[in-house]
Write an enzyme that holds these catalytic residues in place. Structure first.
Site, PDB file in Angstrom:
ATOM      1  N   CYS A  83      14.787 -55.269 -48.810  1.00  0.00           N
ATOM      2  CA  CYS A  83      15.745 -56.008 -49.634  1.00  0.00           C
ATOM      3  C   CYS A  83      17.080 -56.089 -48.909  1.00  0.00           C
ATOM      4  CB  CYS A  83      15.931 -55.335 -51.002  1.00  0.00           C
ATOM      5  SG  CYS A  83      16.691 -53.697 -50.868  1.00  0.00           S
ATOM      6  N   ASP A 496      30.364 -15.663   0.107  1.00  0.00           N
ATOM      7  CA  ASP A 496      29.409 -14.702  -0.434  1.00  0.00           C
ATOM      8  C   ASP A 496      28.223 -14.640   0.528  1.00  0.00           C
ATOM      9  OD1 ASP A 496      28.377 -12.971  -2.521  1.00  0.00           O
ATOM     10  OD2 ASP A 496      26.911 -14.557  -2.881  1.00  0.00           O
ATOM     11  N   ASP A 695      26.687 -19.369  -4.164  1.00  0.00           N
ATOM     12  CA  ASP A 695      25.555 -20.193  -4.603  1.00  0.00           C
ATOM     13  C   ASP A 695      25.592 -20.465  -6.095  1.00  0.00           C
ATOM     14  OD1 ASP A 695      24.853 -17.775  -5.675  1.00  0.00           O
ATOM     15  OD2 ASP A 695      23.107 -17.450  -4.392  1.00  0.00           O
ATOM     16  N   ASP A 699      28.349 -15.923  -8.961  1.00  0.00           N
ATOM     17  CA  ASP A 699      29.682 -16.063  -8.389  1.00  0.00           C
ATOM     18  C   ASP A 699      30.642 -16.801  -9.316  1.00  0.00           C
ATOM     19  OD1 ASP A 699      28.631 -15.012  -5.950  1.00  0.00           O
ATOM     20  OD2 ASP A 699      27.791 -16.983  -5.538  1.00  0.00           O
TER      21      ASP A 699
END
Length: 812
Positions: A83, A496, A695, A699
């Protein structure tokens, strides 16, 4: 809920002042923060709290300032409506619940929904999903594709419109200029001095003034409405002065005979030419984004059972399996579930060599399959893929403002009003000194036309776009332009060890039995305790035991001791495995193994001691292979004048052994993961600007604390939130390249700024007549004609953009 970052394309900007007007306007809206408008890539970026301001309000604000935001339109058939109320409810849902929808109308009779939306905020998938959520079904277009890129279409339409206006300018201005100059030089007969010729000049100049140059009037009026002044104001004022002065002479011949219609017409045409060339050059600075966006294929081959169906890539869901034929691109991120091939990942990593892929290996959307046939299970789709993350990072970096741009922005803010003031002063002084109106007017026009705020506005962002784009092609991803600038000021690079200098894949090298156990028994006990650990060294011990076919013992009461080691109960015995110093601190006598520990450590191996019931029973040594490029990368960092420090959890002997192989300046040894940030702060307290390279696994705090955080990615892992720079290749040489590229970019920015400032500092006084008294100089320098001023202005912006484009040839 954190405000969302939104980037919108903007059309209609003509200079840096336009960008500043939009930026000021956005900052006035409640809920809008970190607003930044980039003139070079024609985008507005901001954070928006939708509870205070809707995206539509932001778009309305931009449009009210006289600029545009490109939109897309789509017409979707709708099923399930019963409708008119259904249509009304769906229309309301689309308008209110889909961010980015500007207007939606739903027709119950035709059972269709027409939606206009901002592609940067919403897509066809969002609209289809909203229809489904409302209880209906939208039938996608047969080809299933997004509508034509609205932004690209808007840019193309704008260039087409400007080209048409420029050509109209050429058609009228060129003959007007030739006839006028020929008349002035006496090359034409007496007929050229007849009154009707000036009316012909008016007829030729008017289309140029009010068709080709209409944008300058509109832009200038909008700028003045916003209580500022931009380049359009200068061009409109300068050309209008020449045009309306000439018109006044036609209407009132008593004022004079020499008209300057050619001056106004050529000024507008030359500047329009400059803007066209500038737009083309600016498009080239953003080519990296376009190239990245073109990497994802439009369709994918969906595999369901034995059936293969080609579908739009937007319909692929996580968990679906797709078939990737040789030579085609991966449609999504996923893992190989069948087949073997070599995949070209250069678009992600910058590395030219293909990477072998077999069952279980990850692949990234946009990468190119080699000669093999693969079946890939989707793990990340749409905006979550690695390629999508890269595009976002590059776009954010290109849209951000570097600190070095602050000076240019401050100058640009007062530049146009200052030039107008200087032009008026020039006119008054020359009229007062010389007593002649026309020479004073000519200099007034020349000052207005030669001033170039665009070069100032383009100097920094075009170089940032080219630099970050060049980086993306080499797998170097800058989070923002501030990172580019900081990278040029570094004193120290902290590396690191694990995963950065080394491969990050530790392997067992030595097992020593100290008590009455065999080596296999030492390995079984150590592996049994480490079976509860997620530490890479612990996993290496477990993997080694399993590879030998050894059966592990049941483990109870497992505990991890903060980077020092682990402990647990096996049978009735408490077993500890960890750093020799920590084991000794637990009350274990280490005397009989100290010599062997020192020997293993001197070979660069990480030694772990194992004690059972308080007695030392064995040693396990683990070695992590150095990356082949580590020593060369560190050598190159030294050649860049940087101090290099290695940071590791190893004992000093092991750390020094590794350091001696790669040539770092100094070592931070026995550093726990939670102490890495403290070491960075220690260096910063010495007044040093520090980069931390890791990485990204453990870290994150150190990467965030460092002045510049550099994370090594691994192809698909590029969404590292704490890093300022992500190196998708995972290679340490990427650090060298990132720093070199940053230096090249900053050098280009400084060259651009010197040119942009120098151009205006030198040529504005020249246009004002500063050299008029130097009779030995050529006439064109002593009395600079507005046409030459317009030519110089057109070339100034192009020179800045062209210089920025040289960054695409920079080594990275």
């Amino acid at each position: 809920m954190e405000p969302a970052r939104i980037t919108l394309p903007v059309t209609g900007m003509t200079c840096a002042n336009c960008a500043m007007n939009i930026e000021r306007g956005l900052k006035k809206l409640p809920g809008v923060t970190e607003a930044s408008v980039n003139f070079a890539n024609e985008e507005a970026s901001f954070r928006l709290d939708a509870s205070q301001t809707k995206p539509q309000d932001v778009i309305n604000k931009i449009q009210s300032l006289g600029f545009g935001v490109p939109t897309a339109k789509i017409d979707l058939p709708i099923t399930g409506m019963t409708c008119a109320n259904c249509a009304a409810n769906l229309e309301r849902s689309l308008n209110k619940k889909v961010p980015g929808v500007i207007s939606a109308t739903v027709n119950f009779a035709s059972e269709r929904a027409s939606v206009e939306y901002i592609q940067a905020l919403a897509g066809v998938d969002d609209i289809v999903a909203a229809v489904a959520k409302a209880g209906f079904e939208a039938i996608r277009p047969q080809e299933g594709m997004e509508p034509e890129d609205a932004e690209a279409a808007a840019r193309a339409a704008e260039v087409k419109d400007q080209t048409r206006k420029f050509l109209v300018g050429v058609v009228f201005a060129l003959p007007l200029f030739l006839i006028s100059m020929s008349r002035d030089f006496g090359l034409l007969g007496p007929w050229s001095h007849q009154p009707w010729v000036n009316w012909l000049f008016l007829a030729m100049a008017t289309p140029v003034q009010f068709y080709t140059g209409w944008d300058y009037y509109i832009g200038g009026i909008n700028s003045l409405k916003n209580k500022s002044a931009n380049m359009d104001v200068l061009v409109a004022m300068g050309s209008s002065t020449a045009y309306f002065y000439s018109l006044a002479l036609l209407i009132f011949p008593v004022l004079g005979q020499h008209v300057y219609f050619e001056t106004s017409a050529v000024i507008i045409t030359l500047i329009k030419l400059g803007k066209l060339l500038e737009a083309r050059s600016k498009g080239k600075t953003g080519k990296a984004i376009k190239e990245l966006m073109s990497l994802t294929p439009d369709t994918a081959i969906l595999v369901v059972g034995d059936e293969e169906t080609e579908v739009p890539v937007s319909q692929i869901k996580v968990g679906d399996t797709v078939l990737v034929r040789p030579g085609t691109r991966m449609p999504v991120d996923g893992k190989v579930v069948w087949g073997y091939s070599a995949v070209d990942e250069s678009m992600l990593t910058g590395e030219p060599l293909p990477v072998d892929k077999t069952e279980g290996d990850p692949v990234a959307g946009g990468t190119v399959n080699g000669q093999g046939l693969l079946k890939v299970q989707a793990t990340r789709v749409g905006s979550e893929t690695a390629l999508a993350h890269i595009i976002r990072m590059v776009r954010d970096a290109q849209g951000s403002k570097a600190p070095i741009q602050a000076l240019a922005d401050k100058v640009a803010a007062v530049f146009v009003p200052g030039v107008i003031g200087l032009a008026v002063l020039t006119f008054v002084l020359w009229w007062a000194i010389g007593g002649e109106f026309v020479p004073a007017m000519i200099r007034f026009v020349a000052v207005l036309v030669i001033a170039c705020p665009c070069a100032l506005g383009l100097a920094t962002p075009t170089a940032i776009m080219a630099g970050t784009g060049r980086g993306a092609k080499s797998g170097i991803l800058f989070k923002d332009s501030t990172a580019l600038q900081i990278a040029t000021k570094l004193d120290v690079v902290v590396l690191d060890k694990t995963g950065t200098i080394t491969m990050g894949k530790p392997a067992i090298s030595d097992i020593e039995a100290v008590a009455d156990l065999s080596r296999d028994e030492v390995l079984i006990m150590a592996a049994s305790v480490e079976s509860g650990s997620e530490h890479p060294l612990g996993r290496a011990i477990v993997d080694h035991a399993k590879s030998k076919g050894l059966k592990l013992s049941p483990l109870e009461d497992f505990q991890a001791h903060g980077g020092n080691g682990v402990s647990g109960t096996i049978g009735d015995a408490r077993v500890i495995v960890g750093k020799p110093g920590w084991v000794k601190g637990e009350g274990v006598d280490m005397a009989k193994a100290e010599k062997e520990i020192l020997h293993l450590a001197s070979e660069g191996k990480t030694v772990m001691a194992m004690a059972m019931k308080g007695v030392l029973v064995g040693l396990v040594a683990v070695s992590d292979t150095l990356k082949p490029e580590s020593a060369e990368a560190i050598k190159q960092l030294h050649s860049q004048g940087l101090e290099v420090i290695m940071l590791t959890g190893d004992n000093p002997q092991t750390a020094q052994a590794i350091a001696s192989q790669i040539g770092v300046d100094s070592v931070f040894a026995e550093v726990m993961p939670d102490q890495k940030g403290d070491k960075i702060k220690e260096l910063q307290s010495q007044g040093k600007i520090v980069a931390m390279v890791g990485d990204g696994i453990n870290d994150a705090p150190a990467l965030a604390i460092a002045d510049l955080g550099i994370a090594l990615g691994t192809g698909t892992d590029v969404a590292m939130e704490t890093a300022d720079v992500v190196l998708a290749s995972g290679k340490l040489t990427g650090v060298v390249s990132a720093i070199a590229l940053s230096r090249a970019t900053m050098r280009t920015i400084k060259q651009n700024l010197v040119w942009a400032f120098g151009y205006n500092v030198v040529l504005i006084p020249l246009a004002a007549g500063a050299l008029a008294g130097f009779t030995f100089l050529p006439e064109f320098l002593r009395h600079l004609h507005p046409i030459l001023a317009a030519l110089a202005m057109a070339l100034s912006s192009i020179s800045v953009v062209t210089n920025s484009l040289t960054l695409y040839r920079a080594k990275a």
